[in-house]
Design a protein around this motif. Structure first.
Motif, PDB file in Angstrom:
ATOM      1  N   ASP A   9      32.401 -12.582 -41.141  1.00 29.40           N
ATOM      2  CA  ASP A   9      31.102 -13.052 -41.651  1.00 29.40           C
ATOM      3  C   ASP A   9      30.909 -12.657 -43.115  1.00 29.40           C
ATOM      4  OD1 ASP A   9      30.436 -14.197 -39.240  1.00 29.40           O
ATOM      5  OD2 ASP A   9      29.216 -12.512 -38.544  1.00 29.40           O
ATOM      6  N   GLU A  10      31.240 -11.406 -43.442  1.00 28.80           N
ATOM      7  CA  GLU A  10      31.057 -10.919 -44.809  1.00 28.80           C
ATOM      8  C   GLU A  10      32.000 -11.641 -45.778  1.00 28.80           C
ATOM      9  OE1 GLU A  10      31.703  -6.750 -44.408  1.00 28.80           O
ATOM     10  OE2 GLU A  10      29.767  -6.380 -43.420  1.00 28.80           O
ATOM     11  N   ILE A  11      33.235 -11.880 -45.348  1.00 31.77           N
ATOM     12  CA  ILE A  11      34.198 -12.595 -46.194  1.00 31.77           C
ATOM     13  C   ILE A  11      33.740 -14.027 -46.429  1.00 31.77           C
ATOM     14  CG2 ILE A  11      36.555 -13.533 -46.252  1.00 31.77           C
ATOM     15  CD1 ILE A  11      37.442 -10.948 -44.801  1.00 31.77           C
ATOM     16  N   GLN A  12      33.250 -14.686 -45.378  1.00 29.55           N
ATOM     17  CA  GLN A  12      32.781 -16.068 -45.521  1.00 29.55           C
ATOM     18  C   GLN A  12      31.588 -16.156 -46.476  1.00 29.55           C
ATOM     19  OE1 GLN A  12      32.293 -16.856 -41.303  1.00 29.55           O
ATOM     20  NE2 GLN A  12      34.052 -18.235 -41.291  1.00 29.55           N
ATOM     21  N   LYS A  13      30.692 -15.185 -46.414  1.00 27.29           N
ATOM     22  CA  LYS A  13      29.555 -15.170 -47.335  1.00 27.29           C
ATOM     23  C   LYS A  13      30.032 -14.997 -48.779  1.00 27.29           C
ATOM     24  CE  LYS A  13      26.241 -13.301 -43.980  1.00 27.29           C
ATOM     25  NZ  LYS A  13      25.499 -12.078 -43.538  1.00 27.29           N
ATOM     26  N   TYR A  14      31.007 -14.126 -48.964  1.00 26.67           N
ATOM     27  CA  TYR A  14      31.542 -13.914 -50.313  1.00 26.67           C
ATOM     28  C   TYR A  14      32.208 -15.187 -50.829  1.00 26.67           C
ATOM     29  CZ  TYR A  14      34.257 -12.008 -54.175  1.00 26.67           C
ATOM     30  OH  TYR A  14      34.804 -11.782 -55.421  1.00 26.67           O
ATOM     31  N   LEU A  15      32.957 -15.871 -49.963  1.00 28.94           N
ATOM     32  CA  LEU A  15      33.689 -17.062 -50.381  1.00 28.94           C
ATOM     33  C   LEU A  15      32.773 -18.239 -50.693  1.00 28.94           C
ATOM     34  CD1 LEU A  15      36.780 -16.924 -47.974  1.00 28.94           C
ATOM     35  CD2 LEU A  15      36.760 -16.514 -50.452  1.00 28.94           C
ATOM     36  N   PRO A  21      34.731 -19.327 -54.016  1.00 30.84           N
ATOM     37  CA  PRO A  21      35.633 -20.055 -53.113  1.00 30.84           C
ATOM     38  C   PRO A  21      37.112 -19.997 -53.486  1.00 30.84           C
ATOM     39  CG  PRO A  21      34.421 -21.571 -54.520  1.00 30.84           C
ATOM     40  CD  PRO A  21      33.817 -20.224 -54.742  1.00 30.84           C
ATOM     41  N   ASN A  22      37.428 -19.606 -54.710  1.00 28.83           N
ATOM     42  CA  ASN A  22      38.825 -19.628 -55.162  1.00 28.83           C
ATOM     43  C   ASN A  22      39.502 -18.266 -55.119  1.00 28.83           C
ATOM     44  OD1 ASN A  22      38.749 -22.443 -55.780  1.00 28.83           O
ATOM     45  ND2 ASN A  22      37.656 -21.961 -57.673  1.00 28.83           N
ATOM     46  N   HIS A  23      38.883 -17.299 -54.450  1.00 28.72           N
ATOM     47  CA  HIS A  23      39.505 -15.974 -54.337  1.00 28.72           C
ATOM     48  C   HIS A  23      40.653 -16.060 -53.327  1.00 28.72           C
ATOM     49  CE1 HIS A  23      40.103 -11.701 -53.854  1.00 28.72           C
ATOM     50  NE2 HIS A  23      39.144 -11.416 -54.721  1.00 28.72           N
ATOM     51  N   ALA A  24      41.886 -16.143 -53.857  1.00 28.84           N
ATOM     52  CA  ALA A  24      43.058 -16.429 -53.014  1.00 28.84           C
ATOM     53  C   ALA A  24      43.259 -15.393 -51.916  1.00 28.84           C
ATOM     54  CB  ALA A  24      44.310 -16.513 -53.888  1.00 28.84           C
ATOM     55  N   LEU A  25      43.144 -14.120 -52.253  1.00 29.02           N
ATOM     56  CA  LEU A  25      43.420 -13.063 -51.280  1.00 29.02           C
ATOM     57  C   LEU A  25      42.400 -13.061 -50.152  1.00 29.02           C
ATOM     58  CD1 LEU A  25      45.201 -10.760 -50.461  1.00 29.02           C
ATOM     59  CD2 LEU A  25      43.978  -9.270 -52.037  1.00 29.02           C
ATOM     60  N   LEU A  26      41.121 -13.214 -50.478  1.00 26.37           N
ATOM     61  CA  LEU A  26      40.103 -13.212 -49.430  1.00 26.37           C
ATOM     62  C   LEU A  26      40.152 -14.489 -48.602  1.00 26.37           C
ATOM     63  CD1 LEU A  26      37.076 -11.432 -51.124  1.00 26.37           C
ATOM     64  CD2 LEU A  26      38.538 -10.593 -49.296  1.00 26.37           C
ATOM     65  N   ASN A  27      40.603 -15.579 -49.174  1.00 28.02           N
ATOM     66  CA  ASN A  27      40.810 -16.782 -48.368  1.00 28.02           C
ATOM     67  C   ASN A  27      41.884 -16.540 -47.319  1.00 28.02           C
ATOM     68  OD1 ASN A  27      39.238 -19.305 -48.975  1.00 28.02           O
ATOM     69  ND2 ASN A  27      39.787 -18.763 -51.078  1.00 28.02           N
ATOM     70  N   GLU A  28      42.925 -15.779 -47.679  1.00 28.79           N
ATOM     71  CA  GLU A  28      43.973 -15.461 -46.700  1.00 28.79           C
ATOM     72  C   GLU A  28      43.486 -14.437 -45.686  1.00 28.79           C
ATOM     73  OE1 GLU A  28      47.785 -14.650 -48.485  1.00 28.79           O
ATOM     74  OE2 GLU A  28      48.134 -16.810 -48.651  1.00 28.79           O
ATOM     75  N   LEU A  29      42.651 -13.481 -46.113  1.00 26.87           N
ATOM     76  CA  LEU A  29      42.094 -12.526 -45.149  1.00 26.87           C
ATOM     77  C   LEU A  29      41.191 -13.231 -44.152  1.00 26.87           C
ATOM     78  CD1 LEU A  29      41.234  -9.151 -46.911  1.00 26.87           C
ATOM     79  CD2 LEU A  29      43.287  -9.846 -45.706  1.00 26.87           C
ATOM     80  N   LYS A  30      40.499 -14.247 -44.603  1.00 32.69           N
ATOM     81  CA  LYS A  30      39.677 -15.048 -43.684  1.00 32.69           C
ATOM     82  C   LYS A  30      40.561 -15.660 -42.596  1.00 32.69           C
ATOM     83  CE  LYS A  30      36.818 -19.263 -43.670  1.00 32.69           C
ATOM     84  NZ  LYS A  30      37.784 -20.162 -43.026  1.00 32.69           N
ATOM     85  N   ILE A  31      41.703 -16.209 -42.983  1.00 35.13           N
ATOM     86  CA  ILE A  31      42.640 -16.793 -42.023  1.00 35.13           C
ATOM     87  C   ILE A  31      43.150 -15.726 -41.057  1.00 35.13           C
ATOM     88  CG2 ILE A  31      44.932 -17.839 -41.807  1.00 35.13           C
ATOM     89  CD1 ILE A  31      44.360 -19.249 -44.504  1.00 35.13           C
TER      90      ILE A  31
END
Length: 240
Positions: free
Chosen positions: A91-97, A101-111
């Motif tokens: 939830d926290e990662i999705q709010k940050y993104l 939206p282009n934060h590559a590392l957090l997009n992968e952590l979301k996955i």
């Protein structure tokens, strides 16, 4: 501005910090944000100020970690089988993104979070693997795994079938041995071995699990946290 604050608080002159590596005028323009300096000169400058890059960023953020660094730290310090914790992190990662939206590392952590939650809720390794496979496909092409790559692969170990997990761990240990003097390397290596031991137990390879756990205790007993130590003993108890 932060560098100037550090320099003046230490009562260092611009000449002392430049130390003949570059001119006082060059440093002055850099400190005023009117020009850039080379990467090697920047590293030299940090050495002159007796400060690390991590600390500089921490000070720049007002004596706190950035939001993205906080999310990363929270993820890598959380148990990967805790449904509530992973859900909260997701939830926290999705709010940050939403804002970044282009934060590559957090997009992968979301996955990764989505893959772990799928594994926790269904136990379906193939479904979890299909979720995180793009991360493995990216990293597996590298000639060398770098530290963040190692931490991410450790986080998705449970999403792979036993033989694949064994091969991943083999390469993780090889690469971690290169990082033996790097901060956190021992902690991450302990985590990789402990996680792999649990995967061995799940797959009824009890002797291999026991061997890994005993070697971990033998080689790293002085550097193991109490949490990891208790985990090791718990998993050894399961083996016995």
């Amino acid at each position: 501005e932060v560098l100037k604050t550090i320099r003046t608080s230490k009562n260092y002159s611009q000449q002392k910090v430049a130390a003949g590596k570059f001119t006082q005028a060059t440093y002055s323009y850099f400190e005023k944000n009117k020009s850039d300096i080379s990467a090697s000169n920047f590293i030299f400058l940090l050495d002159q100020l007796q400060i690390s890059l991590d600390e500089l960023i921490f000070l720049h953020n007002g004596y706190k970690n950035s939001e993205s660094d906080t999310l990363l730290n929270n993820f890598f310090n959380s148990p990967y089988n805790d449904n509530q914790t992973i859900n909260q992190l997701l939830d926290e990662i999705q709010k940050y993104l939403l804002m970044n939206p282009n934060h590559a590392l957090l997009n992968e952590l979301k996955i990764i979070c989505e893959g772990l939650l799928l594994l926790i809720s269904t136990g379906d390794i193939k479904a979890a693997q299909s979720k995180v496979i793009k991360i493995w496909d990216r990293i597996s092409t590298y000639d060398q795994y770098y530290f963040m790559d190692i931490k991410m692969l450790n986080a998705i170990l449970y999403c792979f079938e036993y033989e694949t997990a064994k091969n991943i761990v083999k390469f993780l240990i090889i690469n971690l041995n290169r990082y033996k003097d790097f901060k956190e390397a021992r902690k991450v290596k302990n985590s990789v071995i402990s996680n792999f031991a649990m995967i061995c137990i799940i797959n009824d390879d009890i002797l291999k699990a026991e061997d890994n756990l005993l070697n971990l205790l033998k080689e790293g007993i002085q550097s193991i946290s109490y949490v990891t130590l208790s985990t090791c003993f718990s998993r050894l108890a399961i083996c016995y």
